[in-house]
Design a protein around this motif. Structure first.
Motif, PDB file in Angstrom:
ATOM      1  N   GLN A 159     -27.549  18.579  77.101  1.00 27.26           N
ATOM      2  CA  GLN A 159     -27.213  18.325  78.495  1.00 27.26           C
ATOM      3  C   GLN A 159     -27.827  17.017  79.001  1.00 27.26           C
ATOM      4  O   GLN A 159     -27.196  16.289  79.766  1.00 27.26           O
ATOM      5  CB  GLN A 159     -27.666  19.506  79.364  1.00 27.26           C
ATOM      6  N   ILE A 160     -29.021  16.710  78.565  1.00 27.91           N
ATOM      7  CA  ILE A 160     -29.633  15.434  78.926  1.00 27.91           C
ATOM      8  C   ILE A 160     -28.840  14.282  78.317  1.00 27.91           C
ATOM      9  O   ILE A 160     -28.618  13.245  78.953  1.00 27.91           O
ATOM     10  CB  ILE A 160     -31.103  15.378  78.469  1.00 27.91           C
ATOM     11  N   ARG A 161     -28.358  14.459  77.088  1.00 24.63           N
ATOM     12  CA  ARG A 161     -27.562  13.415  76.441  1.00 24.63           C
ATOM     13  C   ARG A 161     -26.250  13.195  77.187  1.00 24.63           C
ATOM     14  O   ARG A 161     -25.828  12.047  77.391  1.00 24.63           O
ATOM     15  CB  ARG A 161     -27.280  13.779  74.976  1.00 24.63           C
ATOM     16  N   GLY A 218     -29.509  11.633  81.264  1.00 23.77           N
ATOM     17  CA  GLY A 218     -30.617  12.015  82.116  1.00 23.77           C
ATOM     18  C   GLY A 218     -30.181  13.234  82.908  1.00 23.77           C
ATOM     19  O   GLY A 218     -29.317  14.010  82.462  1.00 23.77           O
ATOM     20  N   TYR A 219     -30.731  13.400  84.081  1.00 22.11           N
ATOM     21  CA  TYR A 219     -30.350  14.525  84.936  1.00 22.11           C
ATOM     22  C   TYR A 219     -29.196  14.126  85.855  1.00 22.11           C
ATOM     23  O   TYR A 219     -29.273  13.123  86.573  1.00 22.11           O
ATOM     24  CB  TYR A 219     -31.534  14.982  85.787  1.00 22.11           C
ATOM     25  N   ASP A 220     -28.136  14.906  85.844  1.00 25.35           N
ATOM     26  CA  ASP A 220     -27.019  14.764  86.777  1.00 25.35           C
ATOM     27  C   ASP A 220     -26.342  16.133  86.841  1.00 25.35           C
ATOM     28  O   ASP A 220     -25.180  16.293  86.467  1.00 25.35           O
ATOM     29  CB  ASP A 220     -26.045  13.680  86.325  1.00 25.35           C
ATOM     30  N   SER A 255     -30.965  11.521  88.401  1.00 23.22           N
ATOM     31  CA  SER A 255     -32.149  10.708  88.132  1.00 23.22           C
ATOM     32  C   SER A 255     -31.857   9.208  88.050  1.00 23.22           C
ATOM     33  O   SER A 255     -32.571   8.469  87.371  1.00 23.22           O
ATOM     34  CB  SER A 255     -32.843  11.184  86.854  1.00 23.22           C
ATOM     35  N   GLY A 256     -30.818   8.764  88.747  1.00 22.70           N
ATOM     36  CA  GLY A 256     -30.525   7.334  88.820  1.00 22.70           C
ATOM     37  C   GLY A 256     -30.105   6.738  87.495  1.00 22.70           C
ATOM     38  O   GLY A 256     -30.389   5.572  87.201  1.00 22.70           O
ATOM     39  N   ASN A 257     -29.360   7.526  86.699  1.00 23.30           N
ATOM     40  CA  ASN A 257     -29.044   7.127  85.328  1.00 23.30           C
ATOM     41  C   ASN A 257     -28.125   5.910  85.234  1.00 23.30           C
ATOM     42  O   ASN A 257     -28.130   5.202  84.223  1.00 23.30           O
ATOM     43  CB  ASN A 257     -28.389   8.301  84.588  1.00 23.30           C
ATOM     44  N   PHE A 258     -27.313   5.699  86.264  1.00 27.21           N
ATOM     45  CA  PHE A 258     -26.311   4.638  86.185  1.00 27.21           C
ATOM     46  C   PHE A 258     -26.675   3.401  87.006  1.00 27.21           C
ATOM     47  O   PHE A 258     -25.865   2.491  87.141  1.00 27.21           O
ATOM     48  CB  PHE A 258     -24.940   5.181  86.588  1.00 27.21           C
ATOM     49  N   LEU A 259     -27.888   3.361  87.557  1.00 25.30           N
ATOM     50  CA  LEU A 259     -28.376   2.114  88.136  1.00 25.30           C
ATOM     51  C   LEU A 259     -28.625   1.151  86.970  1.00 25.30           C
ATOM     52  O   LEU A 259     -29.394   1.467  86.059  1.00 25.30           O
ATOM     53  CB  LEU A 259     -29.667   2.358  88.931  1.00 25.30           C
TER      54      LEU A 259
END
Length: 366
Positions: free
Chosen positions: A256-258, A262-264, A305-309
């Motif tokens: 799920q993290i993959r 991250g977290y979404d 968790s701001g994965n796509f910034l």
């Protein structure tokens, strides 16, 4: 210790923030109290543009990500501090049915609709209905009317949002919506938070997070919930006791993290909505001592968790926003509830009012 609450008075100031290509004036409305806390809201997307918070040493820091100019908000859609909807989060294939009639929403997230489709409420200029202050608080009310058929959604929907900052350093945000035709509504706020400061070189992964939820909603490869309610125990999704966000955000062994980079994901704080305010999350910055509690009446909490910034957006401090520089905590109905009956209903009918209330409680201690 907490901030002093003596002889407090709310204050409001209004300014022009920019002008759209069509000539619409975008305002900024600043709500302040005598503790040095202030919240600035812009009418573009009814967005939280800034939240200034002092710590016990008296240092004032902006803890909400945002841009200095309207042009930067328009140039890249990142839902920065914005109100999101008509339906927050993802709708699988952008499709749903109401009373046997199929609807197709515009697609803007691969095969899915995200936060209302190609043109959501986050890209609209809202009207200021009222701005007022008294000795206890300052607040602003904004309104948006979305026409029947907007992005494929049925019904003419009128939405209001009230931002209120009080003398206890609490920022409340309340959404209400009505419709003239059966439709679906699930609004939320997409503020990006970093209690270390929006331009902090260390990012937000050192913040500690607590989410009082025993289960979460796993997702498929397109980030649509699979329909399962999965226990957090023994997984990277267990935040029932405070954990540093960065501790497990890159756990490669967790599928799920993959998938989310991250977290979404959505945490199940309440399986069945109670309609009462309850704790959704606690966030603390161990370095500054700043802390935030989020309360809401919604069943689910989307933690991102701001994965796509990706370092291509410039913040107010002049720094580039990078992966992990902030977190988003969105109280809401469960994602894709329009297609998954086990997730509850987001149906709204004429004569009824949709509501989503949330309160951010800020403190500072050593």
């Amino acid at each position: 210790m907490t901030f002093s609450h003596v002889a407090i008075a709310g204050d409001i100031s209004r300014h022009t923030f920019g002008q759209t290509e069509t000539g619409r004036i975008v305002e900024s409305v600043k709500l302040s109290n005598d503790n040095g806390v202030s919240a600035t809201i812009i009418t573009y997307g009814a967005a939280l543009q800034s939240l200034i918070l002092p710590d016990v040493s008296g240092a004032h820091v902006d803890v909400a990500l945002g841009h200095a100019t309207l042009a930067e908000y328009v140039a890249k859609r990142q839902f920065m501090g914005a109100s999101v909807g008509r339906v927050a989060n993802r709708i699988a294939g952008g499709r749903f049915s109401l009373d046997g009639k199929p609807y197709q929403v515009t697609l803007n997230d691969g095969p899915n609709a995200l936060h209302g489709g190609v043109t959501g409420v986050d890209q609209a200029v809202w009207d200021v209905v009222e701005a007022k202050a008294d000795r206890d608080s300052a607040q602003v009310t904004l309104r948006l009317v979305s026409p029947d058929g907007d992005q494929g959604f049925p019904g003419r929907v009128t939405t209001t949002v009230i931002y209120r900052l009080d003398d206890k350093d609490q920022l409340s945000i309340e959404y209400q919506a009505t419709t003239d035709k059966v439709t679906v509504v699930s609004l939320s706020n997409h503020a990006y938070w970093n209690l270390a400061g929006e331009g902090s070189a260390s990012g937000a992964m050192g913040l500690t997070l607590e989410i009082p939820a025993a289960s979460y909603l796993p997702v498929d490869q397109t980030l649509i919930p699979t329909g399962l309610f999965t226990a957090v125990e023994g997984t990277a999704f267990d935040f029932r006791t405070p954990r540093a966000i960065g501790e497990r955000v890159r756990t490669a062994s967790d599928e799920q993290i993959r998938i989310g980079r991250g977290y979404d994901h959505n945490w199940v704080v309440e399986r069945t909505p109670s309609g009462t305010m309850h704790l959704m999350a606690r966030v603390t910055d161990p370095q500054s001592g700043r802390a935030m509690e989020l309360w809401s009446d919604q069943p689910g909490l989307q933690f991102y968790s701001g994965n796509f910034l990706d370092g291509t957006s410039r913040g107010k401090s002049g720094q580039l926003y990078r992966q992990g520089d902030a977190i988003v905590l969105e109280p809401q109905a469960f994602p894709d509830a329009v297609n998954q009956p086990a997730f509850g209903s987001v149906r709204l009918v004429p004569g009824k009012t949709y509501r989503n209330a949330m309160i951010y409680k800020f403190k500072s201690s050593r």
